[in-house]
Structure formats: structure tokens, C-alpha cells
Write a protein that holds these residues in place. Structure first.
Motif, PDB file in Angstrom:
ATOM      1  N   ARG A 131     -42.688  95.882  -0.165  1.00 45.78           N
ATOM      2  CA  ARG A 131     -42.364  96.971  -0.888  1.00 45.78           C
ATOM      3  C   ARG A 131     -41.125  96.785  -1.863  1.00 45.78           C
ATOM      4  N   LYS A 188     -45.284  86.866  -7.756  1.00 50.03           N
ATOM      5  CA  LYS A 188     -44.698  87.956  -8.538  1.00 50.03           C
ATOM      6  C   LYS A 188     -43.623  87.625  -9.645  1.00 50.03           C
ATOM      7  N   LYS A 190     -33.542  98.210 -16.005  1.00 48.03           N
ATOM      8  CA  LYS A 190     -34.528  97.172 -16.164  1.00 48.03           C
ATOM      9  C   LYS A 190     -34.101  95.933 -17.138  1.00 48.03           C
ATOM     10  N   LEU A 203     -37.168 105.111  -8.701  1.00 52.93           N
ATOM     11  CA  LEU A 203     -38.071 105.118  -9.801  1.00 52.93           C
ATOM     12  C   LEU A 203     -38.707 106.199  -9.888  1.00 52.93           C
ATOM     13  N   ASP A 224     -42.365  94.191  -4.703  1.00 51.57           N
ATOM     14  CA  ASP A 224     -42.853  95.162  -5.537  1.00 51.57           C
ATOM     15  C   ASP A 224     -41.976  95.809  -6.559  1.00 51.57           C
ATOM     16  N   PHE A 225     -40.856  96.213  -5.723  1.00 52.44           N
ATOM     17  CA  PHE A 225     -39.801  97.158  -6.726  1.00 52.44           C
ATOM     18  C   PHE A 225     -39.257  96.059  -7.556  1.00 52.44           C
ATOM     19  N   SER A 226     -38.561  94.935  -7.165  1.00 46.10           N
ATOM     20  CA  SER A 226     -38.249  93.963  -8.025  1.00 46.10           C
ATOM     21  C   SER A 226     -38.899  93.619  -9.188  1.00 46.10           C
ATOM     22  N   ALA A 227     -40.466  93.337  -8.909  1.00 43.94           N
ATOM     23  CA  ALA A 227     -41.316  92.890  -9.775  1.00 43.94           C
ATOM     24  C   ALA A 227     -41.344  94.050 -11.271  1.00 43.94           C
ATOM     25  N   GLU A 228     -41.305  95.275 -10.482  1.00 44.26           N
ATOM     26  CA  GLU A 228     -41.292  96.447 -11.510  1.00 44.26           C
ATOM     27  C   GLU A 228     -40.249  96.594 -12.368  1.00 44.26           C
ATOM     28  N   MET A 229     -39.290  96.224 -11.515  1.00 47.29           N
ATOM     29  CA  MET A 229     -37.915  96.247 -12.603  1.00 47.29           C
ATOM     30  C   MET A 229     -37.668  95.114 -13.389  1.00 47.29           C
ATOM     31  N   GLY A 230     -38.450  94.042 -13.148  1.00 48.71           N
ATOM     32  CA  GLY A 230     -38.257  92.929 -13.938  1.00 48.71           C
ATOM     33  C   GLY A 230     -37.132  91.992 -13.468  1.00 48.71           C
ATOM     34  N   PRO A 244     -36.444 101.614  -4.081  1.00 50.18           N
ATOM     35  CA  PRO A 244     -37.882 101.856  -4.785  1.00 50.18           C
ATOM     36  C   PRO A 244     -37.853 103.407  -4.898  1.00 50.18           C
TER      37      PRO A 244
END
Length: 659
Positions: free
Chosen positions: A333, A371, A565, A553, A336-342, A550
Motif C-alpha cells: 500500500r 512502479k 508531490k 490523500l 502505491d502511495f509513493s507512486a501516486e505521490m511521484g 496514504p
């Protein structure tokens, strides 16, 4: 092989003179003057800035196992030269640095007894050279210990360093006490994790064992000085400062009880030998303190980077979720959070080997890399030096097992390591730091140290060294409400002391209201969201694992997430604007052609500041993140630069960002 630095060095032709009783070297602008003197066989020095005394006459010398090199001394030949160097290090606060200094080398002579044809004779020899390097803002010196008997003396022990710093009368201190060995969690002290008392009178000695570097002093209304050391590696020990009496401080070696009593506190050296540098940064304001690069000016790379290392932002679950969060599902999870934050990385903390397992950690690494997220893994440094039980243990303490572990880490695609719970500052600990870094470079691994010593020029010396904790960091905000209550106060000190001389892995900038996984209970954050954004820039480290989660967000202000971000962690330039340790700070950093200005306030009342906007062009539209002065809520607004000064107001525990 890629290089992460360049260096262009020029030295002038030396001019030789003879000292007599005094020798003086001044900075190029003439402001700083260092005078070395001999009086009744004792060598001393003093330092002035614009004619004002900052360091009063202070003794120098060494006690070696073969001779007392602190008395019965005289000055010999003096050599003057100039140094000019431009170098590049991507992981410090000033990516490209220019160092220009006037240098002085002073021979120090003394009588030495040796055997000649079976008879003991005494003759005058050069015991050591004092090497001085003086720029427009910094003084640095070290001992070049000679071999008084070149036929016999090849190795020696430095029993005591007699270096003193007699601070100008009336000065006040901003010092961090040295921790008592084998105390704290599982006997892991000292770890440079105590707090500062601002504007304290001189004459105290911390908790009984002095103070860690760096040490900040305010010379009444005449200016500031910061004392530290740099260039320490496995050939010496890490030192600190002890108070001798009143305004006299001196270099102190590690406590014998450090590292669980293992190893000697006094370093062993091979002769001839150059000690680490002692540094003094001086200024009428805090500008030279905040902007100094002296920690890196005086050192050289020990080895080349084995690859081009990557830096940037990251997340970690442990700071909010603690040990239970270190499980397979939660780490996915957070990927995915790191990826969504870039973000470029994720740190997986202690107990991953038990709660996730080595086979499944490879799955997470593969998933993260797919990712674009690199993985940092936590390790216990232990060994035999404390009782910290967290695993993985016994993987980093010896070269044979360490290199096997690092080979596996390289093969599964891990980016870097966070290694914790070191034993102290003895020479054997410094050798461990250096050995870990050198081995890790062979396998392309970046290194962050925690529960550790102060980095002493290591960003330039070891290109895969990223940062060290060596500060009372974010974990204490989770552990106790008191640290939350004084968070802003502490944050206003770090840019002028700890973070002034080395990259600082703090792990903060949380957007949770509570330090807990559900964001509903636990210690209460007393600082604002604007403060959290500001400290992401204020605290310098090329890799930052922020204390975000997470849930932010959806439960944090959208403007805060938008800024976090794109927040930067690698900088080209730093510029001090305003501030006072323990009260407030305003600082600017530049990345490329983009300036970011941040400020935070720890005073009980709102603080109005005049912000220098000279880094922007008139007519530019800048974005400002700040606090609503009535509610403390985050506000985002646009501001057109109409003049070089902007007036802003910060709430208590608040801050701002201008970009």
C-alpha cells in the motif's frame, strides 16, 4: 565509471618565513585573523573577526604515547600559501562550492629523547605542524604529527588532544549534551539525540560528558561562531567538546564506556599522521553559519562512485504505524502511495525479515521497481556494542557477512539501506562506518545512518553516503507529547547547528493531526500544515522519507498534497534571510533557476517578517502557502512581485512557503 563530483584545485607558491614568538594569517578580505603564539613553552592561538575577539588565547598540543607534545614547545618555520578550489557534490546544501583560503603551516618543535649508540640523547625536533586554512568566513586547523625518530616510530597512540577553545567572555551557548554511554533504549546511547538549550550561560558541561559537535555560540551582540570537526574517518575517533571551566572548552575523546566498553577511546595512528580538521565559522550575523560549506571544503573523495546514485522523496510506514505496519500488505500500500505521490523511494523499517520474510521482500522490491519506486531497507548495525534487539541483526557488523548480504540486496534490486543503533564515537566505530560505506559502494547501495554519530564531511568523502540522523528526530514526536509541544522550537535551531554541517535525516513533515495510523488518537501535532511544507525544504537531505501516510490523500488539504508531490530535495544554493535559533527562521534554497523561500515560527506570538524576494524578478507571479492568521488553516494564494520585500505573518507553530 561515473563520477558524482568534480574538483579544480589551485595552490599558490609558498612563501617561507620564520616565526619567532608569533605567526599570523588573515582571510583574503582581512576580516578574520588567526594568531599563533608561544609563551613559556605552550603554543596557543586566538581568532578575531573585524578586530573583535571571538576566540581568546587558547592552548594547542597533543599528548602522545611517546612524548608530551603540549609543553616545552617552540615555533619553527612558517610557510604561507593560498588555496583555491571549485568542487561539486550533489548531496549537500550548496551543489557547487568555491573554496578560497589563505593558508599557514607552522612547525612546532620540542625536545625528544632517543637512543644513539646505546646512549640516550635529547635533541630538538619538529613534533608536529599546525596547518591553518582561513577563508572569509571560516577558520580550520589540524595537527600534522611528525615522526621524531624516523628509524623507530611508525605507530603511535594519541592519548590526549590539548586543543582548547576559549570563547569570548559574555558569550552564550546553543549546545546539545553528549549522552551518557549505554543508557537510553537498549543501551544505544550516545546517539546525538538530545535537545538544545538556547542562550545558555557558559560554564556547564552538559550531562557531565560535554557536548556533541557542532557547537554554536553567540558572542553577545558582536556575532556568532560555530565550532565543529570534519574529515574524520576510520583512522581516528570522533571527538566532542567538554567544558573545562567558565568560558574554556576543549576537545574530548569518546567515553571509555561507549561501545559497551569495547575498544580504546584514544585513537591509534600511523606516523606521520594528519588529524581531522577543527573548524570555526564566524559572522556578525547567522548568514555564514547557515551557508557555510567548510565541512566539505577541506576533505577529498575517498573513492569514486560505482554508479550514478539517485536521490529524491519517499515515504515510510513505521513513523506513523510503528512495528505492526511492517507487513507485506501495508508495504505494498505504501509502494502505491509513493507512486501516486511521484516519490522515488519507500523505506521499509525494522523487522521486515521476520514480519515479511526474505522471499516476499523480493516480491515487494520487484513490485516497487515496476512502479519506479526504489526500496530502502532497515538494518541493525549490531554486533556487540549494545542490546538493541530489532532485526535484521548481525548482518552489517563484519565484512564477510556484510558483503554477502549486500550482494543479495544488489541482486534483488534494493536501492539503499538505513542502518541503525551504532555504539559510539571510538575509532572502531568510525572504522565500521567507513567499511559499511565502502562495501555498499561496491554493490551500488546508498547509505543512511540512524542512531549514529555526526557526519563529518562524509557526503564528499563517500559518494554513496546520503544522510545521517544524529538529531532528536521525528520518532520522538510519535513517542511523546512533549516533543510535539516543542517541535517548532527545535526546528528553528537545526538550520544553524546540526543541519549546517551535514545532511540531516529527520523524517518529518507529517500531515496527520495525530501521530497514529488512524489519525484519530495519540500525540497531537501542534504545528500547522504550512509548517510541515516549510520544513520539507528547511531540513536538508538529498533523500527525504516524509512522515506522510496514504490517508493524507483524502484527509489532508489538497493544496498541501499538491505541494508535497513536487517538493525538491536536491539544491544548488542556500541563502539565509532572517532568524534566531529557538525563535524563527527564514531561509531560501535554489534548484536550477527556481527559488523556494520558507519560514517557520516558534515564538508564542505571531511573527511578522520581511522576506527578501531578490531571487525573483519584478512582475513574477509566485505561489505562497501560508497560515490563516486567525484559524491556522493552510492558505494558497498567488502574489505578484512588485518590490524586493514581502511582508508575511506567521502564527505560532506555523510557517510559509514561497515558490
Amino acid at each position: 565509471m561515473l563520477r558524482t563530483f568534480f574538483s579544480v584545485l589551485a595552490m599558490s607558491v609558498a612563501v617561507v618565513a620564520f616565526a619567532g614568538k608569533d605567526a599570523t594569517v588573515k582571510s583574503a578580505n582581512g576580516d578574520i585573523a588567526v594568531t599563533v603564539s608561544e609563551d613559556n613553552g605552550v603554543i596557543s592561538y586566538s581568532v578575531t573577526n573585524k578586530g573583535v575577539t571571538f576566540i581568546e588565547k587558547s592552548a594547542l598540543g597533543l599528548v602522545m604515547d611517546y612524548a608530551d607534545c603540549s609543553k616545552g614547545l617552540s615555533l619553527g618555520e612558517v610557510t604561507y600559501s593560498q588555496k583555491s578550489e571549485e568542487y561539486y557534490v550533489p548531496t549537500i546544501k550548496q551543489r557547487k562550492a568555491n573554496y578560497n583560503a589563505n593558508c599557514m603551516n607552522v612547525e612546532v618543535k620540542g625536545n625528544f629523547k632517543k637512543s644513539v649508540r646505546g646512549k640516550e640523547v635529547e635533541e630538538e625536533v619538529v613534533l608536529f605542524n599546525l596547518e591553518w586554512s582561513v577563508s572569509n568566513t571560516d577558520v580550520a586547523f589540524r595537527y600534522n604529527i611528525q615522526r621524531p625518530n624516523s628509524d623507530q616510530l611508525l605507530a603511535a597512540r594519541v592519548l590526549e588532544e590539548k586543543t582548547e577553545f576559549v570563547i569570548a567572555t559574555g558569550s552564550t551557548t546553543f549546545l546539545c549534551p553528549q549522552m551518557i554511554p549505554m543508557t537510553g533504549f537498549a543501551g544505544t546511547a550516545p546517539s546525538y539525540e538530545t535537545g538544545y538549550t538556547p542562550d545558555e550561560e557558559m560554564g556547564k558541561n552538559g550531562w557531565g560528558d560535554g557536548y556533541v559537535f557542532p557547537c554554536l555560540f553567540r558572542n553577545a551582540d558582536k556575532g556568532w561562531l560555530l565550532i565543529s570537526e570534519t574529515g574524520t574517518n576510520g583512522s581516528y575517533c570522533g571527538c566532542h567538546m567538554k567544558n573545562v571551566n567558565c568560558n574554556k572548552y576543549a576537545i574530548a575523546f569518546p567515553n571509555d564506556r561507549e561501545c559497551n566498553g569495547n575498544g580504546k577511546p584514544e585513537p591509534g595512528v600511523t606516523l606521520p599522521y594528519a588529524t581531522p580538521w577543527r573548524t570555526i565559522t564566524l559572522g556578525e550575523t547567522l548568514k555564514p553559519i547557515a551557508e557555510t560549506t567548510v565541512a566539505w571544503d577541506l576533505v577529498k573523495p575517498v573513492y569514486e562512485a560505482s554508479q550514478e546514485y539517485k536521490y529524491g522523496r519517499g515515504s515510510w510506514s513505521w513513523i506513523i504505524g510503528m512495528d505492526p505496519s511492517c507487513n507485506y500488505d501495508e508495504q505494498k500500500r505504501y509502494v502505491d502511495f509513493s507512486a501516486e505521490m511521484g516519490y522515488e523511494s519507500l523505506l521499509i523499517d525494522a523487522l521486515w525479515d521476520v514480519q515479511i520474510g526474505r522471499d516476499r521482500i523480493k516480491e515487494i522490491v520487484d513490485y516497487a521497481n515496476s512502479k519506479g519506486v526504489g526500496i530502502f531497507l532497515w538494518y541493525n548495525s549490531n554486533g556487540y556494542w549494545n542490546h538493541a534487539p530489532q532485526s535484521p541483526r548481525l548482518c552489517m557488523d563484519r565484512s564477510l557477512v556484510r558483503r554477502a548480504e549486500m550482494k543479495w540486496l544488489h541482486e534483488i534490486g534494493v536501492r539503499g539501506l538505513k542502518i541503525d543503533f551504532f555504539g559510539g564515537d571510538k575509532q572502531l566505530s568510525m572504522q565500521l562506518y567507513e567499511d559499511i560505506l565502502a562495501d555498499a559502494n561496491d554493490f551500488g547501495l546508498e547509505i543512511i545512518f540512524h542512531g549514529c554519530t555526526l557526519p563529518r564531511g562524509w557526503e564528499r568523502m563517500y559518494p554513496n553516503f546520503v544522510a545521517a540522523e544524529a538529531v532528536r528526530a521525528s520518532e520522538n514526536l510519535h513517542f511523546g507529547q512533549y516533543d510535539c509541544d516543542i517541535e517548532a522550537f527545535c526546528a528553528t535551531i537545526h538550520p544553524f547547528v546540526r543541519n549546517s554541517v551535514g545532511s540531516m535525516d529527520f523524517g518529518g513533515s507529517t500531515l496527520n493531526k495525530y501521530w497514529s495510523a488512524d489519525n484519530k488518537r495519540g500525540n497531537v501535532r501542534r504545528t500547522t500544515d504550512a509548517f510541515a511544507l516549510a520544513t520539507a525544504v528547511l531540513f536538508q537531505s538529498p533523500v527525504q522519507h516524509f512522515a506522510m501516510a496514504p490517508n493524507n490523500l483524502t484527509d489532508a488539504p489538497a493544496e498541501a498534497i499538491e505541494y508535497m508531490k513536487r517538493v525538491n530535495t536536491v539544491w544548488d544554493e542556500v541563502r539565509f534571510i532572517d532568524g534566531y535559533p529557538g525563535k524563527y527562521v527564514v531561509l531560501a534554497r535554489r534548484a536550477g533557476d527556481k527559488w523556494t523561500i520558507v519560514g517557520i515560527n516558534a515564538e508564542k506570538e505571531n511573527k511578522k517578517v520581511n522576506v527578501d524576494l531578490s531571487g525573483f524578478n519584478l512582475g513574477d507571479n509566485v505561489t505562497v502557502y501560508c497560515d490563516d492568521v486567525k484559524t491556522g488553516a493552510l492558505v494558497k494564494k498567488s502574489l505578484k512581485v512588485k518590490k524586493n520585500i514581502a511582508k508575511l505573518e506567521m502564527v505560532c507553530g506555523g510557517g510559509f512557503v514561497i515558490e
